[in-house]
Design an enzyme around this catalytic site. Structure first.
Site, mmCIF file in Angstrom:
data_model
loop_
_atom_site.group_PDB
_atom_site.id
_atom_site.type_symbol
_atom_site.label_atom_id
_atom_site.label_comp_id
_atom_site.label_asym_id
_atom_site.label_seq_id
_atom_site.Cartn_x
_atom_site.Cartn_y
_atom_site.Cartn_z
ATOM 1 C CD GLU A 74 7.595 17.548 44.896
ATOM 2 O OE1 GLU A 74 6.625 16.825 45.113
ATOM 3 O OE2 GLU A 74 8.632 17.147 44.335
ATOM 4 C CD GLU B 102 13.186 12.094 44.095
ATOM 5 O OE1 GLU B 102 12.659 11.510 43.129
ATOM 6 O OE2 GLU B 102 12.647 12.140 45.223
ATOM 7 N N GLY C 79 10.150 12.226 51.018
ATOM 8 C CA GLY C 79 10.495 10.863 51.398
ATOM 9 C C GLY C 79 11.069 10.752 52.803
ATOM 10 N N GLY D 260 4.364 11.347 46.384
ATOM 11 C CA GLY D 260 5.309 10.293 46.042
ATOM 12 C C GLY D 260 4.863 8.967 46.634
ATOM 13 N N GLY D 261 5.446 8.611 47.768
ATOM 14 C CA GLY D 261 5.211 7.304 48.382
ATOM 15 C C GLY D 261 3.744 6.905 48.504
ATOM 16 C CB SER E 39 6.407 13.580 54.011
ATOM 17 O OG SER E 39 7.704 13.034 53.823
ATOM 18 C CG ASN F 191 7.011 11.710 40.968
ATOM 19 O OD1 ASN F 191 7.257 10.825 40.139
ATOM 20 N ND2 ASN F 191 7.929 12.547 41.412
ATOM 21 C CD1 TRP F 192 2.611 6.528 40.832
ATOM 22 C CD2 TRP F 192 2.729 4.998 39.194
ATOM 23 N NE1 TRP F 192 1.335 6.101 40.554
ATOM 24 C CE2 TRP F 192 1.377 5.161 39.555
ATOM 25 C CE3 TRP F 192 3.047 4.087 38.184
ATOM 26 C CZ2 TRP F 192 0.342 4.448 38.946
ATOM 27 C CZ3 TRP F 192 2.030 3.377 37.557
ATOM 28 C CH2 TRP F 192 0.684 3.559 37.952
ATOM 29 C CE LYS F 193 9.292 10.926 44.450
ATOM 30 N NZ LYS F 193 9.964 11.430 45.661
ATOM 31 C CG HIS G 195 11.127 15.490 41.495
ATOM 32 N ND1 HIS G 195 12.050 15.028 42.403
ATOM 33 C CD2 HIS G 195 9.919 15.313 42.067
ATOM 34 C CE1 HIS G 195 11.412 14.582 43.471
ATOM 35 N NE2 HIS G 195 10.117 14.739 43.294
HETATM 36 P P1 13P Z 1 7.034 11.752 48.994
HETATM 37 O O1 13P Z 1 5.540 11.987 48.977
HETATM 38 O O2 13P Z 1 7.398 10.311 48.936
HETATM 39 O O3 13P Z 1 7.699 12.515 50.075
HETATM 40 O O4 13P Z 1 7.580 12.377 47.612
HETATM 41 C C1 13P Z 1 7.175 13.623 47.232
HETATM 42 C C2 13P Z 1 7.648 13.885 45.854
HETATM 43 O O5 13P Z 1 8.834 13.984 45.610
HETATM 44 C C3 13P Z 1 6.644 13.983 44.794
HETATM 45 O O6 13P Z 1 7.201 14.436 43.602
#
Ligand code: 13P
Length: 249
Positions: A166, A96, A172, A233-234, A212, A9-11, A94
Site C-alpha cells: 500500500e 495509518e 485515500g 478502503g473507501g 485508491s 478495510n472499513w477503517k 497499516h
Molecule cells: P483506499 O482504498 O481508501 O485508498 O484505502 C486503501 C487502504 O488503506 C486499505 O487498507
C-alpha cells in the site's frame, strides 16, 4: 497456485448497525466467488459480522490487535480475543497505524507473532510515503519493513502471511499506483520472499495492492502477474463497488 483475494478495510467507518447491514448485503451477493473475500471491520463489529457470515465464503478480519498477550492494557484487544469472535484474519502494519499510533517494527513483530500464535492470519501492510517514492527509495523502505517485522518468521509461519503493498501516497488520495508501478513493486517483493524463504514459498505468497483501488481500476491492476488482489478502503464501504472489485478478480 496462490490464493487470489479481495479484502476490504472499513477503517473507522460505520456504526454496528450500518456494518451489519453492509455485511448482510455482501453475504446475499457473494455465493461462489472466484477469489477469497475478506472484510476487515472495527473490533466492535467482529462478533456480529462473523456470526452473520457463518457458512458464507466471506471471511472476517480485524484491523488491528494488541502487541501484548493479555492483562492490564486498558482499551486494547488481544489476538486471542479477536480469534474468539470467529475472525480468521488480522490486518497489521497499516500505514495509518504506523503513522498515527507509532507502531514501529518491534511492536509489529510482536503483533504478528501473537496473531500467529492465536491462529489468526496476518494481512501485513507495507509501503513507502510520497517523499520516499520521489527519492527512489521505495524498495529500500519495503525491504526494511519486511526485515523489521516479518522476516524473523519460520518458513512454516510464513505460510499464513498475506502481504499488502500500500503506497501511502495512494491511500485515500484517488492517486492510484499505475499497473506498471504495482507490478514492479510486487515482483520485487516476491523476489525478496524468494531470497528469504525460497521460490516455492514466494510463488505461494499472496500479495495484494492497496491505495485508491476501486471498481474502475481494479481489473487493470489485477491483470498483472504478481498482483494477486486488492486491499480496499473507501470502495469497500459501498456494496456495489466492493462487489464489482470482487468480480474484477
Ligand atoms: P483506499 O482504498 O481508501 O485508498 O484505502 C486503501 C487502504 O488503506 C486499505 O487498507
Amino acid at each position: 497456485m496462490r490464493t487470489k483475494m479481495v479484502a476490504g478495510n472499513w477503517k473507522m467507518n460505520k456504526t454496528l448497525q450500518e456494518g451489519v447491514a453492509l455485511a448482510t448485503e455482501l453475504k446475499e451477493a457473494v455465493k461462489n466467488p472466484s477469489c477469497a473475500v475478506v472484510i476487515g471491520t472495527p473490533f466492535i463489529h467482529l462478533a456480529s459480522v462473523a456470526e452473520l457470515l457463518k457458512g458464507s465464503p466471506i471471511k472476517v478480519a480485524a484491523e488491528n490487535c494488541a502487541d501484548k498477550e493479555k492483562g492490564a492494557y486498558t482499551g486494547e484487544v488481544s489476538a486471542a480475543m479477536v480469534k474468539s469472535t470467529g475472525a480468521e484474519y488480522v490486518i497489521l502494519g497499516h500505514s495509518e497505524r504506523r503513522a498515527y499510533y507509532h507502531e514501529d517494527y518491534a511492536i509489529l513483530r510482536e503483533k504478528v507473532l501473537l496473531a500467529l500464535e492465536n491462529g489468526l492470519k496476518p494481512i501485513f501492510c507495507i509501503g513507502e510515503v510520497k517523499e520516499e517514492r520521489e527519492a527512489g527509495k521505495q524498495n529500500e523502505v519495503v525491504k526494511a519493513q519486511l526485515e523489521g517485522s516479518v522476516f524473523n518468521l519460520s518458513a512454516e509461519e510464513w505460510k499464513n502471511i498475506t502481504l499488502a503493498y500500500e503506497p501511502v501516497w495512494a491511500i485515500g488520495t484517488g492517486l492510484t499506483a499505475t499497473p506498471e508501478q504495482a507490478q514492479e513493486m510486487h515482483a520485487y517483493l516476491r523476489s525478496l520472499v524468494a531470497e528469504k524463504y525460497g521460490k516455492e514459498a514466494a510463488d505461494n505468497t499472496t500479495i495484494l495492492y492497496g491505495g485508491s483501488c476501486n471498481e474502475k481500476n481494479a481489473a487493470e491492476l489485477f491483470a498483472n502477474p504478481d498482483v494477486d488482489g486488492g486491499l480496499i478502503g473507501g470502495a469497500a464501504l459501498v456494496a456495489e463497488k466492493f462487489l464489482a472489485i470482487i468480480a474484477a478478480r
